[in-house]
Design a protein around this motif. Structure first.
Motif, mmCIF file in Angstrom:
data_model
loop_
_atom_site.group_PDB
_atom_site.id
_atom_site.type_symbol
_atom_site.label_atom_id
_atom_site.label_comp_id
_atom_site.label_asym_id
_atom_site.label_seq_id
_atom_site.Cartn_x
_atom_site.Cartn_y
_atom_site.Cartn_z
ATOM 1 N N LYS A 374 0.752 -1.087 -0.177
ATOM 2 C CA LYS A 374 -0.209 -0.065 -0.203
ATOM 3 C C LYS A 374 0.740 1.371 0.019
ATOM 4 O O LYS A 374 1.961 1.337 0.514
ATOM 5 C CB LYS A 374 -1.021 0.108 1.231
ATOM 6 C CG LYS A 374 -1.903 -1.078 1.287
ATOM 7 C CD LYS A 374 -2.831 -1.112 2.494
ATOM 8 C CE LYS A 374 -3.916 -2.120 2.458
ATOM 9 N NZ LYS A 374 -5.004 -1.934 3.559
ATOM 10 N N ARG A 375 0.622 2.315 -0.755
ATOM 11 C CA ARG A 375 1.045 3.442 -0.770
ATOM 12 C C ARG A 375 2.704 3.456 -0.977
ATOM 13 O O ARG A 375 3.523 3.817 -0.449
ATOM 14 C CB ARG A 375 0.988 4.280 0.455
ATOM 15 C CG ARG A 375 -0.470 4.903 0.636
ATOM 16 C CD ARG A 375 -1.135 5.647 -0.399
ATOM 17 N NE ARG A 375 -0.468 6.728 -0.662
ATOM 18 C CZ ARG A 375 -0.579 7.858 -0.442
ATOM 19 N NH1 ARG A 375 -1.553 8.022 0.507
ATOM 20 N NH2 ARG A 375 0.136 8.982 -0.939
ATOM 21 N N PRO A 376 2.901 2.647 -2.091
ATOM 22 C CA PRO A 376 4.309 2.412 -2.602
ATOM 23 C C PRO A 376 5.001 3.991 -2.763
ATOM 24 O O PRO A 376 4.315 4.669 -3.332
ATOM 25 C CB PRO A 376 4.257 1.796 -3.928
ATOM 26 C CG PRO A 376 2.957 1.861 -4.451
ATOM 27 C CD PRO A 376 2.002 2.056 -3.142
ATOM 28 N N PRO A 377 6.321 3.878 -2.546
ATOM 29 C CA PRO A 377 6.914 5.423 -2.674
ATOM 30 C C PRO A 377 7.270 5.629 -4.137
ATOM 31 O O PRO A 377 7.458 6.845 -4.669
ATOM 32 C CB PRO A 377 8.338 5.388 -1.999
ATOM 33 C CG PRO A 377 8.333 3.769 -1.767
ATOM 34 C CD PRO A 377 6.973 2.970 -1.928
ATOM 35 N N PHE A 378 7.363 4.575 -5.014
ATOM 36 C CA PHE A 378 7.548 4.673 -6.168
ATOM 37 C C PHE A 378 7.094 3.573 -7.176
ATOM 38 O O PHE A 378 7.050 2.491 -6.645
ATOM 39 C CB PHE A 378 9.249 4.969 -6.441
ATOM 40 C CG PHE A 378 10.000 3.861 -6.134
ATOM 41 C CD1 PHE A 378 10.424 2.893 -7.099
ATOM 42 C CD2 PHE A 378 10.576 3.983 -5.133
ATOM 43 C CE1 PHE A 378 11.238 1.726 -6.620
ATOM 44 C CE2 PHE A 378 11.505 2.981 -4.382
ATOM 45 C CZ PHE A 378 11.660 1.789 -5.250
ATOM 46 N N LEU A 379 7.288 3.614 -8.377
ATOM 47 C CA LEU A 379 6.836 2.416 -9.185
ATOM 48 C C LEU A 379 8.078 2.490 -10.286
ATOM 49 O O LEU A 379 8.690 3.124 -10.812
ATOM 50 C CB LEU A 379 5.516 2.571 -10.010
ATOM 51 C CG LEU A 379 4.401 2.901 -9.351
ATOM 52 C CD1 LEU A 379 3.138 3.120 -10.219
ATOM 53 C CD2 LEU A 379 4.103 1.580 -8.510
ATOM 54 N N ASN A 384 2.410 -3.319 -11.218
ATOM 55 C CA ASN A 384 0.970 -3.068 -11.467
ATOM 56 C C ASN A 384 0.374 -2.250 -10.414
ATOM 57 O O ASN A 384 0.474 -2.799 -9.225
ATOM 58 C CB ASN A 384 0.316 -4.603 -11.848
ATOM 59 C CG ASN A 384 -1.106 -4.216 -11.960
ATOM 60 O OD1 ASN A 384 -1.587 -3.500 -12.194
ATOM 61 N ND2 ASN A 384 -1.722 -5.656 -12.137
ATOM 62 N N CYS A 385 -0.339 -1.347 -10.719
ATOM 63 C CA CYS A 385 -0.580 -0.438 -9.259
ATOM 64 C C CYS A 385 -1.992 0.299 -9.652
ATOM 65 O O CYS A 385 -2.298 0.557 -10.991
ATOM 66 C CB CYS A 385 0.616 0.817 -9.208
ATOM 67 S SG CYS A 385 0.174 1.668 -7.733
#
Length: 430
Positions: A374-379, A384-385
């Motif tokens: 949840k709430r990843p800092p970056f991709l 897949n978000c």
């Protein structure tokens, strides 16, 4: 054209200089859609400007810049007939800087013809890191989920008409197309020489090892558009429902209402310069159905309408401008990391608008669809978000459950496709 036949729209895509325009024009010529004297005249131009083999391509490439570069810049539309379909063929540009025009062409299509440079001198390999696969990914995510692969320039392989080269290319391309989402058992791979006309309509004796369909036969294998639903896109293609003279329509995002005065098939633009009769380019319709590319007259000024506007039934939940929307996005080819605030160009139906990645909600496992962060800092590539997205300009987007063609999009940055996605939920503007 036989009005009893179904219509299908075909976009011809692929890497720059793979032979897209030559394939399209030679097919039209063989079907009687281009006069012999036109080809003979362009053949003389070939000699004058020292650009051999461009005589067919220049039938479609009418712009002066197309001729000077020896490449297609804008899309062109033509029509022809098979045993099963009335076909509109869209020749799309291959150069990366023309990606906006290419997406417009792809958004009109039901089916792709992917033209691949099969020459032994590295044409296919250059396309692998160029637009060959990028175009296939883009077309699929804009709704054209059927594809025909043409291994072109087989007369320039070593040895000529090499089965080994055909097999190598087919295997590599098929592997990628499966990852994109195409169904492998529905993809024909056709060895062709578009300049010589091999396997376009008639089976060529140069490929005695090939037992599959010709290009014309493969088109008849494709599925036509389905009819249903209540919404349509007037900028080119009717998506769902129908459009007929006398109807009232509402244009989103402005909410402008108008009456449809007339509806016409719209099969060509630049080819009209080569035609003696305007009748073939103005085909009045009593009703237009999904898949039809049309122009229609309404009782409003042309300055009130822009590319990307959507027309729908004002009495049945019409399309509206959105304030934001939530989408599933797959990062495919970004050179670094993507963080909140990232604002690339979104190509959705015929809109090309900067959209802000406002909130990275959570990352999802591609196979199990379970939330993994949840709430990843970056991709980064492969992620897949679920993302909350905010358009920087007025934009119409619909959830996939209501209108798939108005929900799919591709993300462009640095002149390349970096992500693909689909809108799941939308918040309409009051």
């Amino acid at each position: 054209m036989d009005k009893k036949k179904a219509r299908i729209n075909i976009v011809v895509i692929g890497h720059a200089n793979s032979g897209k325009s030559t394939t399209t024009a030679h097919l039209l010529y063989k079907l009687g859609g281009i006069e012999k004297d036109v080809i003979e005249r362009l053949e003389k131009v070939d000699v004058e400007v020292n650009m051999p083999s461009f005589k067919y391509a220049w039938v479609l490439d009418k712009l002066k810049a197309d001729h000077e570069r020896g490449a297609t810049i804008d899309i062109s539309l033509s029509k022809f007939e098979t045993n099963k379909y009335n076909c509109i063929v869209i020749d799309a540009p291959g150069h990366r800087e023309c990606i906006k025009n290419m997406t417009t062409g792809a958004s009109l299509a039901n089916c792709d013809v992917l033209v691949i440079d099969s020459t032994t001198t590295g044409g296919f390999e250059a396309g692998m890191i160029g637009q060959t696969f990028e175009h296939a990914l883009l077309a699929f995510n804009l709704g054209a989920n059927q594809i025909i692969c043409c291994c072109n320039k087989m007369d320039a392989t070593t040895p000529k008409y090499s089965m080994d080269r055909y097999v190598k290319i087919s295997e590599q391309v098929l592997t990628y197309l499966i990852k994109v989402g195409y169904k492998p058992y529905e993809i024909p791979f056709i060895p062709i020489s578009s300049f010589d006309g091999d396997n376009l309509i008639d089976r060529s004796t140069n490929f005695d090892w090939y037992k599959g369909p010709t290009l014309l036969e493969a088109i008849d294998i494709m599925k036509g558009p389905n009819i249903g639903g209540i919404r349509d896109v007037p900028v080119g293609r009717v998506e769902t429902g129908c459009l007929r003279p006398g109807m009232s329509v509402t244009f989103a995002p402005t909410g402008l209402q108008a009456e449809v005065k007339s509806v016409e098939m719209y099969p060509g633009t630049r080819l009209q310069a080569e035609a003696n009769s305007s009748e073939m380019h103005r085909e009045p319709l009593d009703v237009a159905y999904p898949g039809d590319i049309v122009r229609f007259n309404v009782n409003v000024s042309a300055t009130d309408l822009k590319q990307g506007y959507v027309a729908s039934n004002p009495e049945d939940d019409p399309a509206k401008e959105v304030t934001h929307f939530t989408s599933h996005v797959i990062i495919t080819n970004h050179p670094s990391q993507i963080e909140e605030g990232y604002t690339p160009i979104l190509h959705c139906h015929t809109s090309h608008i900067p959209v802000k990645f406002a909130e990275l909600i959570y990352k999802v496992d591609y196979c199990s669809h379970k939330i993994i962060e949840k709430r990843p800092p970056f991709l980064k590539n492969g992620d897949n978000c679920l993302i909350k997205m905010i358009p920087t300009e007025s934009m119409v987007v619909e959830p996939f459950s209501l209108s798939p063609p108005l929900s799919r999009f591709v993300v462009q940055d640095l002149h390349q496709i970096v992500a693909v996605g689909v809108a799941i939920n939308v918040k309409r503007k009051n």
